[in-house]
Design a protein around this motif. Sequence first.
Motif, PDB file in Angstrom:
ATOM      1  N   UNK A 128       0.752  -1.369  -0.017  1.00 22.34           N
ATOM      2  CA  UNK A 128      -0.075  -0.081  -0.022  1.00 22.34           C
ATOM      3  C   UNK A 128       0.906   1.304  -0.070  1.00 22.34           C
ATOM      4  N   UNK A 129       1.952   1.360   0.994  1.00 19.28           N
ATOM      5  CA  UNK A 129       2.659   2.254   0.717  1.00 19.28           C
ATOM      6  C   UNK A 129       3.449   2.641  -0.370  1.00 19.28           C
ATOM      7  N   UNK A 130       3.881   1.595  -0.970  1.00 24.75           N
ATOM      8  CA  UNK A 130       4.765   1.884  -2.442  1.00 24.75           C
ATOM      9  C   UNK A 130       3.580   2.258  -3.375  1.00 24.75           C
ATOM     10  N   UNK A 131       2.485   1.651  -3.678  1.00 23.07           N
ATOM     11  CA  UNK A 131       1.387   2.039  -4.764  1.00 23.07           C
ATOM     12  C   UNK A 131       0.960   3.431  -4.591  1.00 23.07           C
ATOM     13  N   UNK A 132       0.862   3.779  -3.128  1.00 16.66           N
ATOM     14  CA  UNK A 132       0.290   5.179  -2.822  1.00 16.66           C
ATOM     15  C   UNK A 132       1.329   6.256  -3.241  1.00 16.66           C
ATOM     16  N   UNK A 133       2.593   5.955  -3.011  1.00 18.09           N
ATOM     17  CA  UNK A 133       3.655   6.474  -3.348  1.00 18.09           C
ATOM     18  C   UNK A 133       3.935   6.820  -4.704  1.00 18.09           C
ATOM     19  N   UNK A 134       3.808   5.726  -5.621  1.00 15.25           N
ATOM     20  CA  UNK A 134       3.682   5.799  -6.865  1.00 15.25           C
ATOM     21  C   UNK A 134       2.709   6.546  -7.511  1.00 15.25           C
ATOM     22  N   UNK A 135       1.567   6.537  -7.072  1.00 12.94           N
ATOM     23  CA  UNK A 135       0.373   7.264  -7.563  1.00 12.94           C
ATOM     24  C   UNK A 135      -0.595   6.471  -8.527  1.00 12.94           C
ATOM     25  N   UNK A 136      -1.078   5.346  -8.152  1.00 10.68           N
ATOM     26  CA  UNK A 136      -1.840   4.518  -8.695  1.00 10.68           C
ATOM     27  C   UNK A 136      -3.258   5.261  -8.744  1.00 10.68           C
ATOM     28  N   UNK A 137      -4.145   4.824  -9.827  1.00 11.65           N
ATOM     29  CA  UNK A 137      -5.385   5.462  -9.959  1.00 11.65           C
ATOM     30  C   UNK A 137      -6.625   4.371  -9.614  1.00 11.65           C
ATOM     31  N   UNK A 138      -6.217   3.238  -9.612  1.00  8.06           N
ATOM     32  CA  UNK A 138      -7.340   2.250  -9.301  1.00  8.06           C
ATOM     33  C   UNK A 138      -6.601   0.899  -9.284  1.00  8.06           C
ATOM     34  N   UNK A 159      -5.901   1.336   3.579  1.00  5.60           N
ATOM     35  CA  UNK A 159      -4.812   2.041   3.425  1.00  5.60           C
ATOM     36  C   UNK A 159      -4.482   2.666   2.026  1.00  5.60           C
ATOM     37  N   UNK A 160      -5.216   2.390   1.105  1.00  2.00           N
ATOM     38  CA  UNK A 160      -4.874   2.818  -0.345  1.00  2.00           C
ATOM     39  C   UNK A 160      -5.586   3.994  -0.645  1.00  2.00           C
ATOM     40  N   UNK A 161      -4.849   4.890  -1.086  1.00  2.00           N
ATOM     41  CA  UNK A 161      -5.251   6.374  -1.546  1.00  2.00           C
ATOM     42  C   UNK A 161      -5.892   6.249  -3.014  1.00  2.00           C
ATOM     43  N   UNK A 353      12.938   3.092  -2.404  1.00  2.00           N
ATOM     44  CA  UNK A 353      13.668   2.214  -1.529  1.00  2.00           C
ATOM     45  C   UNK A 353      13.725   2.907  -0.371  1.00  2.00           C
ATOM     46  N   UNK A 354      14.109   4.228  -0.174  1.00  2.00           N
ATOM     47  CA  UNK A 354      14.063   4.956   1.136  1.00  2.00           C
ATOM     48  C   UNK A 354      12.665   4.642   1.922  1.00  2.00           C
ATOM     49  N   UNK A 355      11.625   4.707   1.240  1.00  2.00           N
ATOM     50  CA  UNK A 355      10.361   4.513   1.657  1.00  2.00           C
ATOM     51  C   UNK A 355      10.231   3.057   2.732  1.00  2.00           C
ATOM     52  N   UNK A 356      11.000   2.184   1.972  1.00  2.00           N
ATOM     53  CA  UNK A 356      10.553   0.713   2.418  1.00  2.00           C
ATOM     54  C   UNK A 356      11.719  -0.289   2.728  1.00  2.00           C
ATOM     55  N   UNK A 357      12.912   0.269   2.797  1.00  2.00           N
ATOM     56  CA  UNK A 357      14.154  -0.382   3.151  1.00  2.00           C
ATOM     57  C   UNK A 357      13.970  -1.165   4.483  1.00  2.00           C
ATOM     58  N   UNK A 358      13.401  -0.232   5.524  1.00  2.00           N
ATOM     59  CA  UNK A 358      13.221  -0.720   6.942  1.00  2.00           C
ATOM     60  C   UNK A 358      12.347  -1.851   6.988  1.00  2.00           C
ATOM     61  N   UNK A 359      11.169  -1.666   6.188  1.00  2.00           N
ATOM     62  CA  UNK A 359      10.168  -2.896   6.248  1.00  2.00           C
ATOM     63  C   UNK A 359      11.019  -4.066   5.651  1.00  2.00           C
ATOM     64  N   UNK A 360      11.614  -3.770   4.663  1.00  2.00           N
ATOM     65  CA  UNK A 360      12.201  -4.953   3.782  1.00  2.00           C
ATOM     66  C   UNK A 360      13.496  -5.783   4.848  1.00  2.00           C
ATOM     67  N   UNK A 361      14.403  -4.819   5.599  1.00  2.00           N
ATOM     68  CA  UNK A 361      15.309  -5.432   6.213  1.00  2.00           C
ATOM     69  C   UNK A 361      14.924  -6.452   7.471  1.00  2.00           C
ATOM     70  N   UNK A 362      13.549  -5.789   7.944  1.00  2.00           N
ATOM     71  CA  UNK A 362      12.965  -6.773   8.927  1.00  2.00           C
ATOM     72  C   UNK A 362      12.490  -8.019   8.384  1.00  2.00           C
ATOM     73  N   UNK A 363      12.136  -8.092   7.358  1.00  2.00           N
ATOM     74  CA  UNK A 363      11.713  -9.355   6.699  1.00  2.00           C
ATOM     75  C   UNK A 363      12.891 -10.296   6.473  1.00  2.00           C
ATOM     76  N   UNK A 364      14.037  -9.396   6.059  1.00  2.00           N
ATOM     77  CA  UNK A 364      15.197 -10.334   5.800  1.00  2.00           C
ATOM     78  C   UNK A 364      15.906 -11.017   6.904  1.00  2.00           C
ATOM     79  N   UNK A 365      15.766 -10.188   7.839  1.00  2.00           N
ATOM     80  CA  UNK A 365      16.141 -10.703   9.114  1.00  2.00           C
ATOM     81  C   UNK A 365      15.588 -11.887   9.850  1.00  2.00           C
ATOM     82  N   UNK A 366      14.156 -11.817   9.608  1.00  2.00           N
ATOM     83  CA  UNK A 366      13.100 -12.916   9.756  1.00  2.00           C
ATOM     84  C   UNK A 366      13.641 -14.098   9.023  1.00  2.00           C
ATOM     85  N   UNK A 367      13.518 -14.180   7.735  1.00  2.00           N
ATOM     86  CA  UNK A 367      13.684 -14.962   6.907  1.00  2.00           C
ATOM     87  C   UNK A 367      14.912 -15.941   7.114  1.00  2.00           C
ATOM     88  N   UNK A 368      15.961 -15.066   7.496  1.00  2.00           N
ATOM     89  CA  UNK A 368      17.053 -15.894   7.516  1.00  2.00           C
ATOM     90  C   UNK A 368      17.521 -16.470   9.011  1.00  2.00           C
TER      91      UNK A 368
END
Length: 605
Positions: A128-138, A159-161, A353-368
């Motif tokens: 949702x965060x990525x798609x909102x930032x990119x600016x989807x219309x539907x 959560x979607x805009x 990348x800046x917006x979601x690196x922290x979320x991504x890093x958390x998952x990388x730690x979890x799966x490893x």
Amino acid sequence: MSENPVRRRAVLAGTAAGVLAAAGFRPAAAQAASRGVTRPFTLTVMGTTDLHGNVFNWDYFANKEFDDSAHNDIGLAKVSSLVNAVREQHGAHRTLLLDAGDTIQGTPLAYYYAKVEPITRRKVHPMAAAMNAIGYDAAALGNHEFNYGIPLLRTFEQQLRFPLLGANAIDSRTGQPAFKPYVVKTVWRTGTAPLRVGILGLTNPGIAIWDKANVEGKMTFPGLVEQAKVWVPKMRRAGVDLVIVSAHSGADTSSSYGDALPYPENAATLVAEQVPGIDAILVGHAHVEIPQRLVANKTTGKQVLITEPLFWGKRLSLLDFDLEWAPRGGWTLKASRSQVLNSNTVAEDPKIVKLLTADHAKVVTYVNSKVGTNKQAMSAATARYEDVAALDFINHVQAAEVKKALPTNTLPILALAAPFNRAAAIPAGDVSIRDVAGLYIFDNTLLAVRLTGAQLKDYLEFSARYFKQVTTTGPFPADSVTNAPTPTAPNGTPDYNYDIAAGLDAPLTYDIDITKPAGDRITALSYAGTPITPTQEFAVAVNNYRQSGGGGFPHISTAPVLLNQQQEIRQLMIDWVKETGEIDPTLFAHTDWRLTANGTPVVIQ
């Protein structure tokens, strides 16, 4: 996320034109000059589909940058760079951005924010965060949007805009669409009336089967053609100038669920042919690439534009509509065309990348994180054509869970599993969550049903349609024997619709004689060394997709249910490793089944 020099060439070109040229953009011929008081206008609509929880160009199961044999790249961060270039070149006011569904399931990232740290009002889903930032219309609903239940889907929707569309997701109580059926986007044009673009969202009827536990009694899912016939005329009467359908349904008409539903699974072409008033369809669900296809409507003869941008963000569809406005006639569509742009030509958008690196890093730690050890490496690379410990491991965990959950059961316990991921492997030594999860990439839950010996044989005969008929023992290349086309899978049976059976306390053994026609291939079917009789009964562990009718296998959806505990099989496997501490493949690696030609093993190279 690292980038190699080849994949950065578009960015180094320094202009939107350079980015698009590198991505495979083919400029259309210049539009004819306006005559008199008519005014031309080109609208560009961009489309993605089947993103399946991919934000970055990252393979969580391999713990490295994603790559495949075609050197595709994936993820919304890549898509965002293409979208930025299109908007820069065409003008943001001349563009729209749509998605055709299957957004919030498919990667450990998606699973993590659904099950480990579920999204809330304050915790926004990374997609949702990525798609909102990119600016989807539907965006249209996909079937996998329902995998984690309606409450989580509703949280994601909030959560979607932009609207989440589903004209054929019907509230069982009211009989009305449970989601917004369509949205009208107004594109302003100086000196003319505004262009009104209607976007209709359609999803897959198979949701009623595949996610029965989540939607039964709450929503129904009628056919795409039937609901498009209801809504397209309403949109036209509302003054829409251009109708675009975002459909989570493949273009090549077929159904994996046979006659279990009266509506086809892949119906986008039927919608184009049978529903007048549609200008274009953004297609999803089938995971194929369709740069451009034109389908004639059978009523009007009008050509309907169809495109599908592969999956996971590997491509971005680009649809161009040449329109003309006249004071008395309003807007008229003069021409339309589409193409796809390749995500592997651009760098990831630094903003995403800046917006979601922290979320991504958390998952990388979890799966490893380590969950146990393994005595001997296991691979699923050959699981579709020979018995391997990796698939026996899945079946062992499923069957063992059934035995634990049904302490009074007296029936022999069997289990069924499909070779979901050819790249999956569990190394010797330390085992992480991602190692185990790679074997089971879907969020299926565990059930157990009662089958007779005759029903089991029918089931295995249906599964054996996966193989093409041969006349000798080979040797054969694997692809020349597997993934056979069938009436329900005309483009080839996918690996996930081929099931392998195994026993828990004693071996289940059988041969698949692929010199024989489909329906007459299972021989020497035995349990504990004794031939199975037609009336013999078994408790059979199976996933919810299959038990609910996914794949159209016989008997399984109507068999008496012995267990339905709504636990993900992947998590059961992870928990099993944690509790056991060590995987010992020798406990699973007995030969349960084999491919034969008149009783002699078939050789696969």
